[in-house]
Design an enzyme around this catalytic site. Structure first.
Site, PDB file in Angstrom:
ATOM      1  N   SER A  39      78.041  64.654  84.153  1.00  0.00           N
ATOM      2  CA  SER A  39      78.823  63.559  84.741  1.00  0.00           C
ATOM      3  C   SER A  39      78.544  63.350  86.225  1.00  0.00           C
ATOM      4  O   SER A  39      78.721  62.249  86.739  1.00  0.00           O
ATOM      5  CB  SER A  39      80.312  63.819  84.538  1.00  0.00           C
ATOM      6  OG  SER A  39      80.650  65.140  84.932  1.00  0.00           O
ATOM      7  N   HIS A  97      85.282  64.214  90.541  1.00  0.00           N
ATOM      8  CA  HIS A  97      83.904  63.756  90.325  1.00  0.00           C
ATOM      9  C   HIS A  97      83.489  62.869  91.494  1.00  0.00           C
ATOM     10  O   HIS A  97      84.340  62.274  92.166  1.00  0.00           O
ATOM     11  CB  HIS A  97      83.777  62.976  89.017  1.00  0.00           C
ATOM     12  CG  HIS A  97      83.684  63.845  87.804  1.00  0.00           C
ATOM     13  ND1 HIS A  97      84.770  64.512  87.304  1.00  0.00           N
ATOM     14  CD2 HIS A  97      82.639  64.169  87.007  1.00  0.00           C
ATOM     15  CE1 HIS A  97      84.403  65.208  86.243  1.00  0.00           C
ATOM     16  NE2 HIS A  97      83.112  65.029  86.046  1.00  0.00           N
TER      17      HIS A  97
END
Length: 292
Positions: free
Chosen positions: A45, A273
């Site tokens: 990711s 993230h």
């Protein structure tokens, strides 16, 4: 007379040939110089840019891939022809088997004609990132940010997994990439800092990690990046170190300067993230290290 004439004709022929050869060779040389890089992007990711808008229409929805991820930024900056198979939540095992139905093993995208391969991988192996953040966040909430409850509960478990399980898996993945694309430049990126260097009470509202567990999680991330760097060195890959570059751009930094989104009050749909600024910075750092 005849000898002089023969010598003159030979010299003229040699000169003509010498003049013609560069002209004949230049179109091929020019084509080689202008041929775009054949670029394959692999990884999890942090490479897919999960949670960043807009989504990549060519990706499986489960992969949460964006066209604003660092591979797309690199491709746009260099004019490379990009094959992007990055996928959120990928582990090293997903290089060898379908991560989702209809999503092929990532190594299938790597061919002998590749010029450049980039990736981030290892953070999801053994549930390292999510497991540690969830465990330490729960423990920190229970103590209202005091003490080192996560370290007391889990000790060296996370780092032991990284050293004994993640390291050999990443090393093998890099070796297999090299075997499939022996002429490619392979670059594996480290992970940018998630937490600041020291506990900050204002950060606790966004990242509920206890005071003593901030250095504990920083140590875990250092260990992860260290084994990735070691695996790269042992397989002839380039390690792109983001430690210095991302210092001060962690999830607790202001929204205008952070590269990673916090657990709470972030702007991305996927917390912990990189955001678009972080992906762009990862691209810039990678291009600088590779001299692109």
């Amino acid at each position: 007379m005849r000898r002089a004439l023969a010598r003159g004709l030979a010299a003229a022929a040699t000169l003509a040939l010498a003049t013609a050869l560069p002209a004949l060779a230049s179109p091929a040389a020019s084509a080689a110089e202008t041929s775009p890089l054949r670029y394959v992007a692999l990884g999890d990711s942090y490479s897919a840019g999960s949670g960043i808008w807009p989504p990549d229409p060519q990706a499986a929805p489960q992969c949460l891939r964006t066209t604003s991820n660092y591979p797309h930024v690199i491709a746009a900056s260099t004019g490379a022809t990009l094959t992007d198979v990055t996928c959120g939540a990928a582990q090293t095992k997903d290089f060898y088997m379908p991560q989702w139905p209809g999503v092929r093993p990532q190594l299938d995208a790597v061919t002998s004609g590749a010029d450049l391969v980039t990736l981030t991988i290892g953070g999801n192996d053994n549930n390292t990132f999510i497991g540690a953040i969830v465990a330490c966040g729960s423990a920190g909430t229970a103590t209202l940010g005091y003490g080192q409850p996560c370290k007391d509960l889990y000790g060296s478990r996370f780092e032991d997994d990284v050293r004994t399980k993640t390291y050999p898996a990443v090393r093998q993945a890099l070796a297999d990439i090299r075997a499939k694309a022996p002429n490619a430049r392979v670059a594996i990126l480290g992970y940018p800092w998630i937490l600041p260097a020291a506990f900050d009470r204002t950060c606790y509202a966004k990242m509920p990690i206890a005071r003593g567990d901030v250095p504990y999680l920083r140590s875990l991330q250092t260990t992860l990046n260290d084994v990735i760097a070691r695996a790269a060195a042992e397989t002839g890959a380039t390690f792109v170190d983001l430690s210095a570059a991302s210092e001060g751009h962690d999830a607790c930094a202001p929204a205008t300067s952070r590269w990673v989104e916090p657990v709470l009050f972030g702007t991305n749909t996927v917390p912990v993230h990189p955001n678009a600024l972080g992906e762009a910075a990862m691209a810039t750092r990678t291009m600088a290290v590779l001299g692109l």
